[in-house]
Design a protein around this motif. Structure first.
Motif, mmCIF file in Angstrom:
data_model
loop_
_atom_site.group_PDB
_atom_site.id
_atom_site.type_symbol
_atom_site.label_atom_id
_atom_site.label_comp_id
_atom_site.label_asym_id
_atom_site.label_seq_id
_atom_site.Cartn_x
_atom_site.Cartn_y
_atom_site.Cartn_z
ATOM 1 N N ALA A 87 -9.536 -16.316 -9.463
ATOM 2 C CA ALA A 87 -8.359 -16.948 -10.070
ATOM 3 C C ALA A 87 -8.012 -16.286 -11.396
ATOM 4 O O ALA A 87 -6.837 -16.020 -11.697
ATOM 5 C CB ALA A 87 -8.615 -18.445 -10.265
ATOM 6 N N THR A 88 -9.042 -15.994 -12.206
ATOM 7 C CA THR A 88 -8.790 -15.349 -13.496
ATOM 8 C C THR A 88 -8.235 -13.949 -13.295
ATOM 9 O O THR A 88 -7.320 -13.520 -14.010
ATOM 10 C CB THR A 88 -10.097 -15.299 -14.308
ATOM 11 O OG1 THR A 88 -10.632 -16.610 -14.397
ATOM 12 C CG2 THR A 88 -9.838 -14.749 -15.701
ATOM 13 N N THR A 89 -8.795 -13.229 -12.335
ATOM 14 C CA THR A 89 -8.305 -11.866 -12.072
ATOM 15 C C THR A 89 -6.860 -11.902 -11.581
ATOM 16 O O THR A 89 -6.033 -11.070 -11.992
ATOM 17 C CB THR A 89 -9.207 -11.189 -11.032
ATOM 18 O OG1 THR A 89 -10.567 -11.236 -11.475
ATOM 19 C CG2 THR A 89 -8.787 -9.751 -10.829
ATOM 20 N N GLN A 90 -6.533 -12.851 -10.735
ATOM 21 C CA GLN A 90 -5.146 -12.980 -10.276
ATOM 22 C C GLN A 90 -4.216 -13.256 -11.449
ATOM 23 O O GLN A 90 -3.118 -12.687 -11.540
ATOM 24 C CB GLN A 90 -5.047 -14.126 -9.255
ATOM 25 C CG GLN A 90 -5.736 -13.856 -7.928
ATOM 26 C CD GLN A 90 -4.877 -13.016 -7.003
ATOM 27 O OE1 GLN A 90 -4.015 -12.264 -7.450
ATOM 28 N NE2 GLN A 90 -5.113 -13.129 -5.705
ATOM 29 N N GLU A 91 -4.642 -14.115 -12.345
ATOM 30 C CA GLU A 91 -3.809 -14.421 -13.515
ATOM 31 C C GLU A 91 -3.625 -13.195 -14.398
ATOM 32 O O GLU A 91 -2.524 -12.924 -14.892
ATOM 33 C CB GLU A 91 -4.459 -15.562 -14.296
ATOM 34 C CG GLU A 91 -3.623 -16.009 -15.484
ATOM 35 C CD GLU A 91 -4.289 -17.153 -16.226
ATOM 36 O OE1 GLU A 91 -3.740 -17.574 -17.260
ATOM 37 O OE2 GLU A 91 -5.356 -17.608 -15.778
ATOM 38 N N VAL A 92 -4.706 -12.447 -14.596
ATOM 39 C CA VAL A 92 -4.617 -11.232 -15.423
ATOM 40 C C VAL A 92 -3.695 -10.209 -14.756
ATOM 41 O O VAL A 92 -2.884 -9.552 -15.419
ATOM 42 C CB VAL A 92 -6.019 -10.654 -15.657
ATOM 43 C CG1 VAL A 92 -5.940 -9.281 -16.317
ATOM 44 C CG2 VAL A 92 -6.828 -11.600 -16.528
ATOM 45 N N LEU A 93 -3.810 -10.083 -13.434
ATOM 46 C CA LEU A 93 -2.942 -9.138 -12.723
ATOM 47 C C LEU A 93 -1.471 -9.528 -12.835
ATOM 48 O O LEU A 93 -0.599 -8.657 -12.937
ATOM 49 C CB LEU A 93 -3.338 -9.074 -11.249
ATOM 50 C CG LEU A 93 -4.655 -8.362 -10.922
ATOM 51 C CD1 LEU A 93 -4.972 -8.485 -9.435
ATOM 52 C CD2 LEU A 93 -4.596 -6.894 -11.319
ATOM 53 N N GLN A 94 -1.189 -10.787 -12.839
ATOM 54 C CA GLN A 94 0.203 -11.233 -12.901
ATOM 55 C C GLN A 94 0.766 -11.205 -14.312
ATOM 56 O O GLN A 94 1.973 -11.037 -14.483
ATOM 57 C CB GLN A 94 0.305 -12.660 -12.334
ATOM 58 C CG GLN A 94 0.008 -12.744 -10.854
ATOM 59 C CD GLN A 94 0.014 -14.175 -10.352
ATOM 60 O OE1 GLN A 94 0.276 -15.094 -11.111
ATOM 61 N NE2 GLN A 94 -0.287 -14.356 -9.072
ATOM 62 N N GLN A 95 -0.094 -11.341 -15.315
ATOM 63 C CA GLN A 95 0.401 -11.434 -16.682
ATOM 64 C C GLN A 95 0.198 -10.134 -17.459
ATOM 65 O O GLN A 95 1.156 -9.552 -17.970
ATOM 66 C CB GLN A 95 -0.304 -12.591 -17.410
ATOM 67 C CG GLN A 95 0.049 -13.959 -16.841
ATOM 68 C CD GLN A 95 -0.642 -15.073 -17.586
ATOM 69 O OE1 GLN A 95 -1.397 -14.830 -18.529
ATOM 70 N NE2 GLN A 95 -0.392 -16.311 -17.173
ATOM 71 N N GLU A 96 -1.037 -9.675 -17.548
ATOM 72 C CA GLU A 96 -1.351 -8.557 -18.440
ATOM 73 C C GLU A 96 -1.359 -7.205 -17.749
ATOM 74 O O GLU A 96 -1.130 -6.185 -18.405
ATOM 75 C CB GLU A 96 -2.711 -8.812 -19.098
ATOM 76 C CG GLU A 96 -2.764 -10.111 -19.867
ATOM 77 C CD GLU A 96 -4.114 -10.328 -20.509
ATOM 78 O OE1 GLU A 96 -4.780 -9.318 -20.796
ATOM 79 O OE2 GLU A 96 -4.502 -11.482 -20.721
ATOM 80 N N LEU A 97 -1.647 -7.195 -16.450
ATOM 81 C CA LEU A 97 -1.714 -5.913 -15.735
ATOM 82 C C LEU A 97 -0.621 -5.806 -14.685
ATOM 83 O O LEU A 97 -0.774 -5.103 -13.682
ATOM 84 C CB LEU A 97 -3.093 -5.746 -15.078
ATOM 85 C CG LEU A 97 -4.288 -5.722 -16.028
ATOM 86 C CD1 LEU A 97 -5.578 -5.541 -15.253
ATOM 87 C CD2 LEU A 97 -4.143 -4.632 -17.083
ATOM 88 N N GLN A 98 0.457 -6.498 -14.907
ATOM 89 C CA GLN A 98 1.546 -6.456 -13.936
ATOM 90 C C GLN A 98 2.213 -5.076 -13.957
ATOM 91 O O GLN A 98 2.525 -4.533 -15.014
ATOM 92 C CB GLN A 98 2.569 -7.552 -14.268
ATOM 93 C CG GLN A 98 3.662 -7.697 -13.227
ATOM 94 C CD GLN A 98 4.585 -8.847 -13.545
ATOM 95 O OE1 GLN A 98 4.496 -9.418 -14.626
ATOM 96 N NE2 GLN A 98 5.467 -9.186 -12.632
ATOM 97 N N GLY A 99 2.433 -4.551 -12.782
ATOM 98 C CA GLY A 99 3.060 -3.238 -12.664
ATOM 99 C C GLY A 99 2.084 -2.086 -12.632
ATOM 100 O O GLY A 99 2.517 -0.930 -12.505
ATOM 101 N N ILE A 100 0.784 -2.319 -12.772
ATOM 102 C CA ILE A 100 -0.199 -1.232 -12.695
ATOM 103 C C ILE A 100 -0.265 -0.747 -11.242
ATOM 104 O O ILE A 100 -0.573 -1.533 -10.330
ATOM 105 C CB ILE A 100 -1.581 -1.713 -13.183
ATOM 106 C CG1 ILE A 100 -1.486 -2.230 -14.628
ATOM 107 C CG2 ILE A 100 -2.598 -0.581 -13.093
ATOM 108 C CD1 ILE A 100 -1.050 -1.194 -15.622
ATOM 109 N N HIS A 101 0.038 0.491 -11.042
ATOM 110 C CA HIS A 101 0.152 1.021 -9.682
ATOM 111 C C HIS A 101 -1.189 1.023 -8.958
ATOM 112 O O HIS A 101 -1.251 0.778 -7.745
ATOM 113 C CB HIS A 101 0.710 2.453 -9.742
ATOM 114 C CG HIS A 101 1.009 3.026 -8.380
ATOM 115 N ND1 HIS A 101 2.064 2.600 -7.606
ATOM 116 C CD2 HIS A 101 0.358 3.993 -7.663
ATOM 117 C CE1 HIS A 101 2.064 3.280 -6.468
ATOM 118 N NE2 HIS A 101 1.045 4.132 -6.480
ATOM 119 N N SER A 102 -2.273 1.274 -9.678
ATOM 120 C CA SER A 102 -3.580 1.366 -9.029
ATOM 121 C C SER A 102 -4.063 -0.007 -8.546
ATOM 122 O O SER A 102 -4.962 -0.074 -7.712
ATOM 123 C CB SER A 102 -4.612 1.954 -9.995
ATOM 124 O OG SER A 102 -4.688 1.170 -11.175
#
Length: 1015
Positions: A359-374
């Motif tokens: 859940a935390t990783t999903q939140e980080v991906l949506q907020q702080e790492l959004q758009g990271i191609h890798s």
């Protein structure tokens, strides 16, 4: 002129209009000029011209344009075939001809001063406000402000000096332009003349969609039908062509003359506008030089004073950006390790930690790492992993339930792997998988079945008499058990069910505590959020607005200072987060994204509370269940515990029914059934104490079996009593010592069958009579057994309280049966045929009466016993005992009457032959005394002395009645004569013999009543 033919002089008119607007110094002049130029701009087609005789027509009150604009008049049509279709079908370009009646921006009143200072109005409307907003909107006197100074003419001296130059220019412009009145009259005259000339031009040339490339327009302008060179018409066609050319040239001359005239009227204003344009260019040049000088000075100031400081700020921003990039890379590295970390957590069954990490990783991906191609596929991979964890948790919970419920039932009620259970429940709650209780319930059903099966197999295997090879079915093997073996098996099953329910309760208590802890945490979280919102609102209201300077990178200087100050804290936060494998990764960008740090740090905080057994429960912040769902789940847990009790009861009922198929339970004796009933009642009470609710299935089965038992119990005893009565010879029976002890125990208040005592060395001899509270009862053997049967009914009520009402009904029926059957046998002489008695003697009658009296003596005791065990609402059933008592008393009275009737018939037979003569005593009286003696001998040892005296008093009364009747028949009177003496001697003999009988010495016979009273 050729140049002006292709360009309509609208641009020129607009330029002249701008010049006049620029030179006008008051609003009225500017408005008049604007109105005039609008009219002139439309004059090339048929512009609206105000109608009126005076030259100040423009200053009259504004009226409807449709009323003061004269319709457009066209020139005579010189073309025979002018198109008559809709003009809009030719061209869609804007036209002053078609748009002259449309509303334009020049009709608008843009603001309140413009509306109030409309130059077209003759006077200012005084009711402008009242007619719009009502009569209450009136002018009020404005009180002078205390803060405004008093203005005098001295305040305008500086303004007048400054404006004098502009005034001179204005006067010069007025001299250049003609006076207003002359100008207006000239303008009207010229306009009328030009309008008249223009009316000669056909309307087709004025259309906005005029184009010669259109065939209809071309044929209308140049009618080729007039040009025909065939035959002798050539001269006429040439003349027509020449005439048409002259008309077109004439139209062109009219237009050119009007254009030239318009230019000549405004030439001075046009050149004045051009002169003003040159002056404006000079002003712009000077302004450009001043701006250039100012920029040079600013560049020097920037180089000397700002460049170094800004460079420092840029370096700080660059450093902070580098820190952000570094932290972002560390965060990416942490996120990259999510899947391996989840695999490690799943290998140790840490489902909650794995779900929190996902859940935390999903939140980080949506907020702080959004758009990271890798990381573009990581989100979907984590979703699939989360679904896999859901299935794993359900399978793990099912496995746990199976292992917990199927472990050996050795009496231990501790929870199996409590930490594992808490982790599983938290994970299932986190994922909203609320159907895990159904899984546990299904496992409970299977376990309950297996418990009975295992106990039966274990019991059957211990008995050698049962050949399992011959009897294959387990149910058939179980039916081969005798009662002691079967009751031991049932007791074993009930004990295992009790331990099973205790384990289920312990497990469900852990689940319930987890649910309550989550519910409590949700409530406290809401309270903290409300407090935080209040503090945030107070903080926002107290913050001051800071001025920020934008750098060339697009960032703010205040941001740069803030980021520089918070950078060390950011690094510490990142290092702490990355060191914990189960913590929630978040970006270290705590400066530009402070909300991320706040949210992640708040989510890292968890509430720890102690569960039963000392396990610390960590409550996660992102439990997505509502309070209503959690409350419903808690109630379902309690219902599941009650359901477990119901399952055990249902399986026990099926076990009982399978044993009862061959009528085994109906064949149980009282002792065996009481043992079974007590065992079942104990189990029902134990399960009720564990679950807090009484299950009804086993209780219903017990009640059903109890009803069957009561029916069989009553039928057996009724049949037994019937057989006893049918074989009773109504002779006095000896009373064994055990019956005397039974009666003595009843007298002591113990209404129950005495326990069997070991055989004594000296056997006690039976007594002749039964002694009840000092009174002797001569009874028959049937009554002794009836008393024992009555005590069996009472003891059965004590042992099985649920059958009290049924037992009362059956007991009253038994007592009624004894009364009616004994009446039939003795009073009705049924014993003569049933038993073969020769006659019903007085001794039989007296013995029957005494037996009934014994039963009547015990009816109040029986009533009190049942009254103590019946609920108050059923006390009305006790009236049956009152009815039975009355019936017994009536029966006793009938027996007494029967004894008197026997002697009455004897007296009637003997005294009817009585003669007053010698010898004395007479044979008749001797015979009567003999029969009275026999009667006394028959009943004295059976009935109490009081009853014997009362009976003989009634017999004596019958004797006196018959003797009196016979004396009256013989006309013997009490006159002292010889016959009177003989009768007196016989009566004295009768009296002496009767009083000589035992217990009748003091009997008052009152023999004087035999004589007729003298009148």
């Amino acid at each position: 002129m050729k140049i002006l033919r292709s360009h309509w002089p609208i641009s020129f008119l607009l330029a002249v209009r701008a010049m006049y607007l620029h030179s006008a110094q008051d609003y009225s002049t500017a408005a008049n000029i604007e109105w005039w130029f609008y009219a002139m701009a439309s004059s090339h087609r048929s512009s609206p011209v105000p109608q009126g005789s005076s030259s100040d027509v423009f200053f009259k009150k504004e009226v409807d344009p449709a009323k003061h604009i004269r319709p457009v008049q066209s020139l005579p049509d010189v073309c025979p075939k002018e198109p008559t279709g809709d003009s809009r079908s030719l061209c869609v370009a804007p036209s002053l001809v078609t748009d002259q009646h449309r509303w334009t921006v020049y009709h608008s009143k843009v603001n309140l001063p413009a509306a109030l200072n409309d130059p077209t109005l003759a006077k200012r409307e005084s009711d402008f406000f009242t007619k719009t907003w009502g009569l209450d909107f009136v002018d009020t006197e404005v009180i002078p402000s205390f803060y405004l100074p008093q203005i005098s003419k001295e305040h305008f001296i500086a303004y007048q000096q400054e404006i004098s130059q502009r005034e001179k220019i204005h006067e010069r412009c007025k001299n250049i332009c003609p006076p207003k009145d002359t100008f207006d009259r000239t303008l009207l005259h010229i306009h009328d003349k030009s309008r008249t000339d223009l009316e000669q031009v056909p309307k087709i040339f004025m259309k906005p969609d005029f184009a010669l490339d259109d065939s209809l327009t071309f044929n209308s302008v140049l009618p080729w039908s007039h040009f025909n060179t065939a035959g002798g018409k050539g001269n006429r066609d040439a003349a027509s062509s020449k005439l048409l050319q002259e008309k077109l040239s004439h139209y062109l001359d009219i237009v050119e003359v009007n254009i030239a005239h318009q230019i000549s009227l405004r030439s001075e204003a046009f050149f004045h506008a051009m002169t003003s344009q040159h002056e404006l260019q000079d002003y712009l040049k000077k302004t450009s030089q001043a701006v250039k000088m100012l920029r040079d000075k600013i560049a020097q100031i920037d180089k000397v004073m700002c460049e170094g400081s800004l460079h420092i700020l840029r370096l700080a921003l660059s450093r902070n950006n580098c820190v952000k990039v570094y932290n972002k890379l560390k965060l990416m590295a942490t996120v990259h390790q999510t899947q391996p970390t989840v695999q490690v957590l799943l290998s140790t069954s840490e489902f909650v930690g794995a779900l929190d990490l996902i859940a935390t990783t999903q939140e980080v991906l949506q907020q702080e790492l959004q758009g990271i191609h890798s990381f573009r596929h990581l989100g979907s991979q984590l979703c699939e992993l989360e679904k896999l964890i859901d299935k794993m948790m359900i399978a793990e919970f099912s496995t746990y339930s199976h292992s917990d419920l199927n472990r050996p039932l050795d009496g231990e009620c501790h929870v199996l792997e409590e930490e594992r259970l808490v982790s599983l429940v938290f994970g299932l709650l986190k994922q909203r998988k609320l159907n895990f209780l159904e899984i546990y319930g299904e496992e409970m059903i299977i376990t309950a079945k297996n418990i009975i099966k295992e106990r039966v197999i274990n019991k059957v295997s211990q008995i050698e008499e049962i050949d399992t090879d011959v009897v294959v079915k387990l149910a058939d093997q179980m039916r081969m058990l005798n009662f002691p073996q079967w009751i031991d098996l049932l007791k074993d099953i009930f004990s295992k069910f009790t331990v099973f329910l205790q384990r289920v309760k312990a497990t469900l208590n852990i689940i319930h505590s987890v649910v309550l802890s989550v519910l409590d945490k949700n409530q406290r979280t809401r309270e903290l959020e409300e407090i935080a919102q209040q503090r945030s609102a107070a903080k926002d209201s107290s913050l001051d607005t800071e001025v920020a300077y934008l750098t060339h990178e697009g960032l703010f200087i205040s941001d740069a200072f803030g980021e520089g100050e918070l950078a060390p804290a950011t690094v510490d936060t990142t290092s702490q987060r990355n060191t914990s494998p189960n913590s929630e990764p978040c970006s270290s960008d705590s400066v530009s994204e402070p909300e991320c740090t706040d949210s992640s740090s708040s989510k890292e905080q968890a509430s720890a509370c102690a569960a039963p057994g000392g396990v610390d429960i960590i409550v996660s912040e992102d439990m997505r269940l509502t309070d209503l769902e959690l409350g419903k789940l808690a109630s379902n847990i309690q219902e599941l515990l009650c359901s477990a009790s119901d399952i055990c009861h249902d399986r026990a009922v099926k076990f009982l029914m399978s044993r009862a198929k061959d009528g085994f339970l109906e064949k149980l004796n009282s002792t065996e059934f009481i043992a079974l009933s007590r065992l079942m009642e104990t189990f029902i009470m134990d399960t009720e104490q564990i679950c807090g609710r009484k299950s009804t299935s086993l209780l219903g089965a017990l009640q059903s079996q109890a009803n069957k038992f009561v029916n069989r119990f009553h039928e057996e005893r009724r049949t037994k009593l019937s057989l006893l009565l049918d074989n009773e010879r109504w002779k006095q029976a000896d009373v064994p010592a055990e019956f005397q002890d039974l009666v003595d125990s009843i007298a002591d208040g113990k209404i129950a069958l005495p326990e069997k005592k070991p055989a004594a060395t000296e056997e006690r001899k039976p007594a002749e009579v039964l002694v009840v509270e000092g009174h002797q009862y001569a009874v028959v053997g049937t009554v002794l057994l009836l008393i024992r049967i009555i005590l069996e009914y009472c003891q059965c009520v004590d042992n099985i309280p649920s059958v009290t009402t049924d037992m009362l009904t059956r007991l009253t029926d038994l007592l009624k049966y004894f009364n009616s059957r004994s009446c039939q046998l003795v009073l009705g002489a049924g014993a003569l045929q049933v038993v073969g008695l020769k006659t019903i003697t007085t001794k039989n009658l007296a013995l029957s009466s005494r037996c009934l009296q014994l039963i009547v003596h015990y009816i109040p005791v029986i009533r009190a016993h049942f009254e103590a065990r019946l609920p108050p609402k059923q006390w009305s059933m006790l009236r049956h005992f009152d009815h039975i008592t009355k019936d017994y008393h009536d029966h006793i009275a009938e027996i007494s009457a029967k004894l008197v009737a026997i002697m009455d018939s004897l007296f009637d037979k003997l005294l009817s032959k009585y003669e007053v003569k010698a010898p004395v005593p007479s044979p008749c009286f001797r015979n009567i005394c003999k029969q009275m003696t026999k009667m006394h001998e028959a009943i004295f040892d059976l009935l109490p002395e009081e009853q014997t005296q009362m009976l003989f008093l009634r017999i004596n009364a019958s004797y006196k009645l018959h003797l009196k009747k016979q004396l009256s028949h013989l006309n013997v009177i009490n006159d002292g004569g010889p016959q009177n003496g003989l009768v007196t001697a016989d009566v004295a003999f009768y009296t002496g013999n009767l009083q000589a009988l035992k217990g009748l010495k003091d009997l008052d016979l009152n023999m004087a009543e035999i004589w007729e009273q003298k009148r």
